[in-house]
Design a protein around this motif. Structure first.
Motif, mmCIF file in Angstrom:
data_model
loop_
_atom_site.group_PDB
_atom_site.id
_atom_site.type_symbol
_atom_site.label_atom_id
_atom_site.label_comp_id
_atom_site.label_asym_id
_atom_site.label_seq_id
_atom_site.Cartn_x
_atom_site.Cartn_y
_atom_site.Cartn_z
ATOM 1 N N ASN A 230 0.874 -1.184 -0.001
ATOM 2 C CA ASN A 230 -0.035 -0.116 0.081
ATOM 3 C C ASN A 230 0.928 1.154 0.045
ATOM 4 O O ASN A 230 0.358 2.061 -0.634
ATOM 5 N N GLY A 231 1.703 1.220 0.695
ATOM 6 C CA GLY A 231 2.809 2.468 0.907
ATOM 7 C C GLY A 231 3.551 2.850 -0.220
ATOM 8 O O GLY A 231 3.703 3.814 -0.916
ATOM 9 N N ILE A 232 4.108 1.691 -1.325
ATOM 10 C CA ILE A 232 4.801 1.949 -2.463
ATOM 11 C C ILE A 232 3.570 2.324 -3.382
ATOM 12 O O ILE A 232 3.919 3.233 -4.167
ATOM 13 N N SER A 233 2.555 1.776 -3.538
ATOM 14 C CA SER A 233 1.536 2.287 -4.379
ATOM 15 C C SER A 233 1.217 3.602 -4.215
ATOM 16 O O SER A 233 0.926 4.500 -5.402
ATOM 17 N N HIS A 234 1.077 4.067 -2.933
ATOM 18 C CA HIS A 234 0.642 5.602 -2.613
ATOM 19 C C HIS A 234 1.800 6.329 -3.157
ATOM 20 O O HIS A 234 1.883 7.452 -3.872
ATOM 21 N N GLU A 235 3.223 6.027 -2.968
ATOM 22 C CA GLU A 235 4.412 6.828 -2.971
ATOM 23 C C GLU A 235 4.709 6.852 -4.442
ATOM 24 O O GLU A 235 5.283 7.796 -4.867
ATOM 25 N N LEU A 236 4.374 5.775 -5.558
ATOM 26 C CA LEU A 236 4.601 6.028 -6.649
ATOM 27 C C LEU A 236 3.857 7.110 -7.733
ATOM 28 O O LEU A 236 4.168 7.432 -8.649
ATOM 29 N N ARG A 237 2.494 7.182 -6.804
ATOM 30 C CA ARG A 237 1.664 8.190 -7.767
ATOM 31 C C ARG A 237 2.042 9.389 -7.879
ATOM 32 O O ARG A 237 2.076 10.128 -9.186
ATOM 33 N N THR A 238 2.781 10.056 -7.123
ATOM 34 C CA THR A 238 3.281 11.746 -7.483
ATOM 35 C C THR A 238 4.505 11.603 -8.652
ATOM 36 O O THR A 238 4.269 12.543 -9.271
ATOM 37 N N PRO A 239 5.537 10.877 -8.114
ATOM 38 C CA PRO A 239 6.542 10.998 -9.446
ATOM 39 C C PRO A 239 5.808 10.663 -10.841
ATOM 40 O O PRO A 239 6.419 10.948 -11.956
ATOM 41 N N LEU A 240 5.104 9.551 -10.695
ATOM 42 C CA LEU A 240 4.545 9.121 -12.031
ATOM 43 C C LEU A 240 3.810 10.227 -12.539
ATOM 44 O O LEU A 240 3.601 10.317 -13.862
ATOM 45 N N ALA A 241 2.977 10.843 -11.779
ATOM 46 C CA ALA A 241 2.185 12.018 -12.344
ATOM 47 C C ALA A 241 2.821 13.184 -13.026
ATOM 48 O O ALA A 241 2.500 13.671 -13.957
ATOM 49 N N ARG A 242 4.195 13.341 -12.260
ATOM 50 C CA ARG A 242 4.938 14.389 -12.827
ATOM 51 C C ARG A 242 5.605 13.919 -14.142
ATOM 52 O O ARG A 242 5.760 14.799 -15.001
ATOM 53 N N VAL A 243 5.778 12.720 -14.185
ATOM 54 C CA VAL A 243 6.492 11.946 -15.409
ATOM 55 C C VAL A 243 5.605 12.137 -16.526
ATOM 56 O O VAL A 243 5.931 12.525 -17.705
ATOM 57 N N ARG A 244 4.094 11.790 -16.135
ATOM 58 C CA ARG A 244 3.513 11.932 -17.208
ATOM 59 C C ARG A 244 3.042 13.562 -17.888
ATOM 60 O O ARG A 244 2.837 13.606 -18.939
ATOM 61 N N PHE A 245 2.803 14.164 -16.816
ATOM 62 C CA PHE A 245 2.873 15.655 -17.224
ATOM 63 C C PHE A 245 4.139 16.309 -18.054
ATOM 64 O O PHE A 245 3.966 16.804 -18.965
ATOM 65 N N ALA A 246 5.204 15.812 -17.680
ATOM 66 C CA ALA A 246 6.501 16.101 -18.385
ATOM 67 C C ALA A 246 6.437 15.520 -19.747
ATOM 68 O O ALA A 246 6.859 16.306 -20.665
ATOM 69 N N LEU A 247 5.853 14.281 -19.929
ATOM 70 C CA LEU A 247 5.925 13.723 -21.295
ATOM 71 C C LEU A 247 4.837 14.340 -22.091
ATOM 72 O O LEU A 247 4.998 14.774 -23.309
ATOM 73 N N GLU A 248 3.730 15.104 -21.542
ATOM 74 C CA GLU A 248 2.647 15.597 -22.366
ATOM 75 C C GLU A 248 3.529 17.276 -22.560
ATOM 76 O O GLU A 248 3.298 17.569 -23.924
ATOM 77 N N VAL A 249 4.355 17.627 -22.048
ATOM 78 C CA VAL A 249 5.060 18.931 -22.486
ATOM 79 C C VAL A 249 6.074 18.563 -23.405
ATOM 80 O O VAL A 249 6.331 19.291 -24.602
ATOM 81 N N LEU A 250 6.498 17.620 -23.531
ATOM 82 C CA LEU A 250 7.522 17.127 -24.331
ATOM 83 C C LEU A 250 7.147 16.773 -25.813
ATOM 84 O O LEU A 250 7.646 17.041 -26.995
ATOM 85 N N ARG A 251 5.619 16.612 -25.692
ATOM 86 C CA ARG A 251 5.100 16.327 -27.287
ATOM 87 C C ARG A 251 4.930 17.615 -27.880
ATOM 88 O O ARG A 251 5.102 17.611 -29.142
ATOM 89 N N GLU A 252 4.685 18.674 -27.153
ATOM 90 C CA GLU A 252 4.435 19.856 -27.841
ATOM 91 C C GLU A 252 5.272 21.215 -26.960
ATOM 92 O O GLU A 252 4.396 21.918 -26.538
#
Length: 402
Positions: free
Chosen positions: A190-212
């Motif tokens: 449970n702790g790992i799944s919770h802690e993974l959300r924040t960096p994964l969300a930032r990576v997803r946002f950065a990938l959207e920025v890299l597209r355009e």
């Protein structure tokens, strides 16, 4: 239709092999008197069941009380007969068979009473001796079946038997250990799944920025953000694996003779280079040549966690002490920060617990430190500060023979 050679009709009770329209005969029901076994059949059934319990060698067979009782009774009977044979032979040699036989017949009850005593005493002794042991064995077997099915919340009844008592306590300790491991696994997942959300969300946002990307600077910033998040994910995985390895292992550390003062000085020097904005004062109160048994890799990990936490919360000063008292190595780390509330001092050693989420981290550092001290059969506590105004961590473990 008639048979050949005669005009007698077929009997309606005889059906041909292809007659599928005829309903099956009604089932034969037995009356209560018929279902009741005769004494001969009952005794035969009991004998077959007894013999099956003696000849069945499957691993999953139900233990047989009669088998155990007959074995114990037979051995006690043989032992009793051997004990009685020596004085009986001496009497027969001195007095003769006729005199001993008449003396036995002259006793109240005669030879019948003697036979009952000889054969009945081992029977009563075997029952009184083995029945409690048998009940304990059945209880332990039932608990073992529960543990095999994953029901670790059950406990074996405490037994005062010197044979079954230690086994029952060992089973209960095993059940508690498995319950704790399952809870730790659930907590870690449970702790790992919770802690993974924040960096994964930032990576997803950065990938959207890299597209355009709007500019080259935004492109470089997105790449840097992804690199930082990947580093954080790698650190989280490394800390989680370390915590799981210490939690699920048998907690047997690789102890080796270590010059304690040299190891301690190395930890202080590394912290001084890393945390330049903090004054770190070392107090060493041991012989510089003292060697103790410790796992340098794990204990260095624990020491770095304490110094890292102190540097996060200290305003300007950290005091680190080393001493040897009552055969235990004692290390304390004290800072001049805000301190830790009294009601939170036990909870901070749980995994993924962070009192201040503004300083970063995953809440695994102190949990790993606690596991390291357990691996060394030691302890770590948070106490009231003695010199500064912040938190004071004290850890100790047996020095051992080195």
């Amino acid at each position: 239709m008639s048979r050949a050679g005669g005009d007698r009709p077929e009997s309606p009770e005889v059906a041909g092999p292809l007659d599928v329209t005829q309903p099956p005969p009604p089932p034969v029901t037995m009356t209560a008197a018929e279902r009741k076994l005769t004494p001969y059949r009952y005794c035969k059934w009991r004998w077959l069941r007894f013999r099956r319990s003696w000849t069945d060698t499957r691993a999953d067979r139900v233990p047989s009380w009669s088998r155990l009782y007959v074995r114990v009774y037979t051995r006690l009977l043989v032992l009793g007969l051997l004990v009685l044979a020596v004085p009986l032979l001496a009497l027969l040699r001195e007095l003769g068979v006729d005199v001993v036989w008449h003396a036995l017949r002259a006793l109240p009850g005669g030879e019948t009473l003697v036979a009952l005593v000889v054969f009945g005493t081992p029977a009563l002794a075997a029952y009184g001796w083995m029945r409690p042991v048998w009940l304990d064995l059945v209880m332990v077997r039932e608990r073992a079946i529960d543990f095999t099915g994953g029901r670790f919340n059950t406990r074996a009844r405490e037994s005062h038997s010197v044979i079954i008592g230690p086994l029952a306590r060992t089973l209960n300790a095993l059940a508690m250990r498995m319950e704790r491991l399952i809870a730790a696994q659930r907590e870690l997942t449970n702790g790992i799944s919770h802690e993974l959300r924040t960096p994964l969300a930032r990576v997803r946002f950065a990938l959207e920025v890299l597209r355009e990307p709007a500019s080259a600077a935004e492109y470089e910033s997105a790449l840097a953000s992804i690199g930082q998040d990947v580093t954080e994910l790698d650190e989280l995985i490394d800390m989680s694996l370390t915590y799981a390895r210490l939690e699920y292992s048998s907690l047997q550390s690789n102890l080796e003779p270590t010059v304690l003062a040299v190891w301690f000085d190395g930890q202080i020097n590394d912290a001084t280079l890393l945390y330049t904005g903090r004054e770190i004062v070392a107090k060493v109160e041991i012989d510089r040549l003292l060697r103790v048994a410790m796992d340098k890799r794990l204990m260095s990990y624990a020491m770095r966690n304490l110094l890292r936490n102190a540097s996060k919360y200290a305003r300007s000063r950290i005091i680190v002490g080393l001493a040897l008292r009552h055969g235990n190595v004692e290390i304390f780390v004290e800072d001049d920060g805000v301190g830790i509330p009294l009601e939170e001092r036990e909870r901070i050693f749980d995994a993924f617990v962070r009192l201040d989420r503004q300083t970063g981290g995953y809440g695994l550092g102190l949990a790993i430190t606690h596991q390291v001290l357990r691996a060394h059969r030691g302890r770590i506590v948070v106490t009231d500060p003695l010199t500064l105004s912040g938190a004071r961590f004290e850890m100790s473990w047996p020095a051992g023979s080195a």
